[in-house]
Write an enzyme that holds these catalytic residues in place. Structure first.
Site, PDB file in Angstrom:
ATOM      1  N   GLU A 141       6.879  -5.355   2.695  1.00 39.92           N
ATOM      2  CA  GLU A 141       5.461  -5.407   3.047  1.00 39.92           C
ATOM      3  C   GLU A 141       4.694  -4.226   2.459  1.00 39.92           C
ATOM      4  O   GLU A 141       5.089  -3.076   2.608  1.00 39.92           O
ATOM      5  CB  GLU A 141       5.290  -5.405   4.569  1.00 39.92           C
ATOM      6  CG  GLU A 141       3.840  -5.466   5.010  1.00 39.92           C
ATOM      7  CD  GLU A 141       3.644  -5.106   6.470  1.00 39.92           C
ATOM      8  OE1 GLU A 141       2.555  -4.596   6.804  1.00 39.92           O
ATOM      9  OE2 GLU A 141       4.574  -5.312   7.274  1.00 39.92           O
TER      10      GLU A 141
ATOM     11  N   ARG B  96       3.809   4.118  -0.646  1.00 38.33           N
ATOM     12  CA  ARG B  96       4.690   2.946  -0.563  1.00 38.33           C
ATOM     13  C   ARG B  96       4.646   2.102  -1.835  1.00 38.33           C
ATOM     14  O   ARG B  96       5.671   1.604  -2.297  1.00 38.33           O
ATOM     15  CB  ARG B  96       4.344   2.081   0.651  1.00 38.33           C
ATOM     16  CG  ARG B  96       5.300   0.907   0.824  1.00 38.33           C
ATOM     17  CD  ARG B  96       5.049   0.104   2.080  1.00 38.33           C
ATOM     18  NE  ARG B  96       5.393   0.838   3.294  1.00 38.33           N
ATOM     19  CZ  ARG B  96       5.467   0.270   4.494  1.00 38.33           C
ATOM     20  NH1 ARG B  96       5.213  -1.037   4.623  1.00 38.33           N
ATOM     21  NH2 ARG B  96       5.776   0.995   5.554  1.00 38.33           N
TER      22      ARG B  96
ATOM     23  N   ARG C  65       8.593   4.493   4.684  1.00 36.27           N
ATOM     24  CA  ARG C  65       8.009   4.722   6.007  1.00 36.27           C
ATOM     25  C   ARG C  65       7.852   6.224   6.213  1.00 36.27           C
ATOM     26  O   ARG C  65       8.804   6.908   6.585  1.00 36.27           O
ATOM     27  CB  ARG C  65       8.906   4.103   7.084  1.00 36.27           C
ATOM     28  CG  ARG C  65       8.235   3.964   8.450  1.00 36.27           C
ATOM     29  CD  ARG C  65       9.178   3.298   9.443  1.00 36.27           C
ATOM     30  NE  ARG C  65       9.530   1.965   9.052  1.00 36.27           N
ATOM     31  CZ  ARG C  65       8.808   0.872   9.294  1.00 36.27           C
ATOM     32  NH1 ARG C  65       7.674   0.984   9.952  1.00 36.27           N
ATOM     33  NH2 ARG C  65       9.206  -0.317   8.890  1.00 36.27           N
TER      34      ARG C  65
ATOM     35  N   ARG D 170       0.671   8.621  10.680  1.00 32.41           N
ATOM     36  CA  ARG D 170       1.319   7.831  11.731  1.00 32.41           C
ATOM     37  C   ARG D 170       2.618   8.510  12.153  1.00 32.41           C
ATOM     38  O   ARG D 170       3.400   8.941  11.308  1.00 32.41           O
ATOM     39  CB  ARG D 170       1.609   6.404  11.244  1.00 32.41           C
ATOM     40  CG  ARG D 170       0.344   5.598  11.013  1.00 32.41           C
ATOM     41  CD  ARG D 170       0.625   4.161  10.638  1.00 32.41           C
ATOM     42  NE  ARG D 170      -0.600   3.459  10.300  1.00 32.41           N
ATOM     43  CZ  ARG D 170      -0.659   2.237   9.801  1.00 32.41           C
ATOM     44  NH1 ARG D 170       0.466   1.563   9.585  1.00 32.41           N
ATOM     45  NH2 ARG D 170      -1.812   1.669   9.515  1.00 32.41           N
TER      46      ARG D 170
ATOM     47  N   SER E  11      -1.603  -5.870   4.622  1.00 32.46           N
ATOM     48  CA  SER E  11      -1.865  -6.799   5.727  1.00 32.46           C
ATOM     49  C   SER E  11      -3.350  -7.135   5.743  1.00 32.46           C
ATOM     50  O   SER E  11      -4.193  -6.246   5.663  1.00 32.46           O
ATOM     51  CB  SER E  11      -1.473  -6.176   7.071  1.00 32.46           C
ATOM     52  OG  SER E  11      -0.069  -6.104   7.205  1.00 32.46           O
TER      53      SER E  11
END
Length: 426
Positions: free
Chosen positions: A349, A390, A275, A260, A352
């Site tokens: 987070e 992460r 990130r 990403r 999801s």
């Protein structure tokens, strides 16, 4: 993509969905375009039918009557050509605009502007309260020689890193634990393509709108993109297929590297591994029949699988109900899992879980035959089972000891040759 028949019947609800999801879209303007497109299409189809009828008559005619029909045919052909060009322009706009319409969230989804208004649902595990000074994951990584961010940045730019030694082993252990957990639960493991075409990105709802977050290959392979999640190729696996009712639900676990660009995230979460541009995920993807009750049951199954892995990793977390402003265009129901990160003194987070109903399946053209033999669009769902590096943040920080070592959770030890802790090398 949404059901246009439903949109025409409930335009106010779709406008509200767009507004609540912070998607700028004018439903009324689209319906005007929709009506114009259908009107012109009907006119063009009628002219083409007349053209075919006249062309069949001409060979049977002679003299002046034939000349008259030929002139009529010429004028009709010109109108068909002009109408076809108008129809093509309308159809391009009509198709493009459809891809921007948001699906309607389920009743009970909290209305909110962004992730700050997500609603905590439940908690698991106790937040540690150590009597010693907490080291953040960056410091632990340096002292235990688990990763090297500086050299990663030197070679690949910001948000890059090297994992090494026990850091690499730890990541592979976590991913293997997740895959084994899902395999034992009946999920089919998949190692999918990491490069996909535009259609796959569009069909899963990432395009249009998410192009800035994706890596696009150059003009030699134009139209191809690196995936940001295995959801894209795995959900596309059954594109343009008709499944049987008996084989549903289908459960997949896609393992892949993910990429990403993090465009628009300048200055946000720049420190450490939170990130980054490159990471690994084990992603759950499911297909089921068009039944809200079955979809809800499957949603909580996927969510429970991710929770099981976090519990095996002995990490405290909370599940939050995601509000409308933090939902994607196609999601109708969503939960996030946020894992406790001591250096932040907050939950961050890590997962999801999303239900789409038939939003993705309409774009993918993935259907099944129901008991009456009718072709029906499937419902789709997905959820991260684990994403690394992460997850290394809470794992290292929650399991650190006063001497700077990190205790390896018991569930990971078989994947690390029985090793019980990571200690600084002398």
């Amino acid at each position: 993509m949404i059901d246009l028949h439903d949109l025409r019947e409930r335009p106010e609800q779709y406008q509200q969905a767009c507004d609540n999801k912070r998607i700028a879209f004018n439903v009324r303007a689209f319906l005007e375009l929709d009506a114009e497109y259908r009107r012109v299409r009907s006119e063009v189809e009628s002219m083409r039918a007349a053209q075919n009828s006249v062309s069949k008559e001409i060979p049977k005619l002679q003299g002046a009557e034939k000349e008259q029909k030929l002139a009529e045919m010429k004028g009709l052909a010109e109108r068909v050509k002009e109408g076809g060009l108008t129809l093509k322009d309308l159809e391009d706009r009509w198709t493009k605009e459809q891809l921007r319409i948001a699906s309607i969230p389920l009743d009970g989804v909290p209305v909110g502007k962004d992730d700050t208004q997500n609603r905590p649902n439940r908690f698991w595990g106790e937040v540690p309260k150590p009597s010693f000074e907490i080291r953040d994951h960056v410091r632990l990584g340096k002292e235990l020689d688990l990763f090297d961010i500086e050299r990663g940045v030197k070679i690949a730019g910001a948000r890059s890193y090297f994992l090494k030694g026990d850091g690499t082993r730890l990541q592979h252990a976590i991913l293997s634990l997740a895959m084994d957990t899902l395999h034992k639960s009946g999920y089919l493991l998949m190692d999918p393509p990491h490069i996909v075409n535009y259609e796959a990105m569009m069909a899963t709802g990432y395009f249009p709108g998410g192009e800035e977050m994706a890596y696009h290959l150059d003009e030699r392979d134009d139209g191809l993109h690196l995936i940001g999640t295995a959801e894209v190729p795995v959900a596309s696996y059954h594109s343009n297929e008709i499944l049987s009712l008996e084989e549903l639900p289908k459960r997949y676990a896609g393992y892949s590297p993910c990429y990403r660009r993090e465009a628009g995230a300048y200055g946000k979460d720049t420190q450490g591994l939170y990130r980054v541009h490159q990471f690994y995920k084990v992603e759950q993807v499911a297909f089921c029949k068009a039944d809200p009750e079955e979809s809800m049951k499957l949603h909580h199954e996927l969510l429970g699988n991710a929770e099981k892995v976090l519990q095996l990793l002995e990490l405290p977390y909370r599940v939050v109900d995601v509000c409308t402003g933090d939902m994607g265009q196609g999601q109708v129901y969503k939960h996030d899992i946020e894992t406790w990160m001591p250096s932040r003194n907050a939950y961050g987070e890590t997962h999801s879980c999303s239900s789409f109903y038939d939003f993705q399946a309409r774009r993918l053209n993935t259907r099944y035959k129901d008991s009456s033999g009718k072709n029906v669009f499937c419902y789709t769902l997905n959820n991260t089972c684990i994403a690394s590096p992460r997850v290394l943040i809470p794992l290292l920080e929650n399991h650190q000891n006063a001497d700077g070592s990190v205790t390896i959770p018991k569930a990971l030890r078989p994947y690390m040759g029985g090793q019980e802790a990571i200690v600084a090398k002398k």
